[in-house]
Design an enzyme around this catalytic site. Structure first.
Site, mmCIF file in Angstrom:
data_model
loop_
_atom_site.group_PDB
_atom_site.id
_atom_site.type_symbol
_atom_site.label_atom_id
_atom_site.label_comp_id
_atom_site.label_asym_id
_atom_site.label_seq_id
_atom_site.Cartn_x
_atom_site.Cartn_y
_atom_site.Cartn_z
ATOM 1 N N SER A 1 0.217 -0.847 -0.029
ATOM 2 C CA SER A 1 0.146 -0.203 0.067
ATOM 3 C C SER A 1 0.842 1.083 -0.086
ATOM 4 C CB SER A 1 -1.291 0.049 0.937
ATOM 5 O OG SER A 1 -1.813 -1.257 0.565
ATOM 6 N N LYS B 1 -22.059 17.633 4.332
ATOM 7 C CA LYS B 1 -21.156 18.181 5.068
ATOM 8 C C LYS B 1 -21.044 16.862 6.243
ATOM 9 C CE LYS B 1 -18.011 20.914 6.980
ATOM 10 N NZ LYS B 1 -16.839 20.971 6.649
#
Length: 312
Positions: free
Chosen positions: A124, A176
């Site tokens: 990764s 949000k």
């Protein structure tokens, strides 16, 4: 009933014991600093001849690597530093931290050669920081690749409903508050976050394609998140050679027309916070005992919301 004089005497002895313990620790610290502890603040030994720099990246890659990046950038500009040995033993970590280290290694590789030597795992973000190198060495059993991005968010709203707890969220817009630990993820929020993950993944794929000189389409066929052993990664072009750090140093020395005995100098970020934390814990262990010290001093790794992390 305890004798009052005996109680006072024991309290006096306890104060004296704490005083002498603190004094002993302080004397040890001062002596340690005077006899060489100051070398913690030096990045590397002073070497007047040509040498190779080595940077070790191990464990989870956090978000804040400014000190290490500064060392790499300064080494790239140092005339006596002829190349960089990047030793990676990491399952990955923060996407932003991996990107910043990747870019620092790429800046160095644009000026001088970089060789990567992989330990047990370089996956990764651990693989992300490796791809700018001119050559990557790994062991046959090294786990690498795992090209992908993860974003996770806990949802405890079901548990809160069971215990009768309700949380009101006031947000400026419908996206949000996404994701939220106290509200289920909405379909719009899921689509939005999936777009963020997809964009970060595209950036990762592009880094690998540029660093390994592959087409983006080729990288995408390998980038489904799976790890590869070093033996599997070699024919796929994810690494260049099966070998040890000694092999990597020898390759870099030959490339730069340096002797096999060329010095390899470790570049270490000062790590002021870490050694102060360990020193504080040691002092508290002497004064309060190990159990209390462990509860007072804790360490952690800063990660952002999106991670490139291999999870076995």
């Amino acid at each position: 009933m305890a004798d009052p004089d005996l109680v006072v005497d024991r309290l006096r002895l306890r104060r004296r014991l704490i005083f002498w313990r603190v004094g002993a620790v302080a004397a040890f610290v001062l002596a340690w600093l005077g006899l060489g502890g100051h070398t913690l603040f030096h990045h590397a030994p002073m070497i007047g001849s040509d040498h190779l720099a080595r940077v070790r990246v191990s464990g989870i890659i956090g978000s804040d690597n400014r000190k290490l990046i500064d060392l790499i950038d300064r080494a790239a500009k140092a005339d006596r530093v002829r190349g960089l040995v990047l030793s990676v033993d990491s399952p990955g970590g923060s996407v932003s931290g991996g990107e910043a280290l990747h870019d620092a290694v790429a800046r160095f590789a644009a000026r001088k050669p970089v060789v990567v030597t992989m330990g047990g795992v370089a996956a990764s973000a651990g693989y992300m920081i490796s791809v700018p190198a001119q050559r990557i060495f790994a062991g046959q059993s090294t786990l690498t690749g795992s090209i992908g991005v993860i974003m996770q968010a806990p949802d405890v709203s079901g548990l809160l409903d069971r215990v009768g707890v309700r949380v009101d969220e006031l947000v400026s817009g419908p996206l949000k508050g996404q994701p939220s630990a106290v509200q289920p993820l909405s379909p719009e929020g899921r689509q939005m976050l999936q777009g963020v993950v997809a964009d970060l993944f595209d950036q990762f794929v592009t880094m690998v394609a540029d660093g390994r000189h592959m087409s983006v389409d080729k990288v995408r066929t390998l980038a489904d998140g799976r790890p590869y052993t070093g033996r599997q990664a070699l024919p796929l072009g994810l690494i260049d050679q099966i070998g040890t750090e000694r092999d990597a140093v020898a390759w870099l020395a030959r490339k730069q027309h340096l002797p096999d005995t060329v010095p390899v100098v470790d570049l270490k970020a000062p790590g002021k916070g870490k050694w102060i934390s360990r020193l504080t814990r040691s002092m508290l262990s002497v004064i309060l005992g190990e159990e209390w010290a462990g509860s007072v001093v804790s360490q952690g790794v800063a990660l952002d919301g999106a991670v490139a992390l291999w999870k076995p």
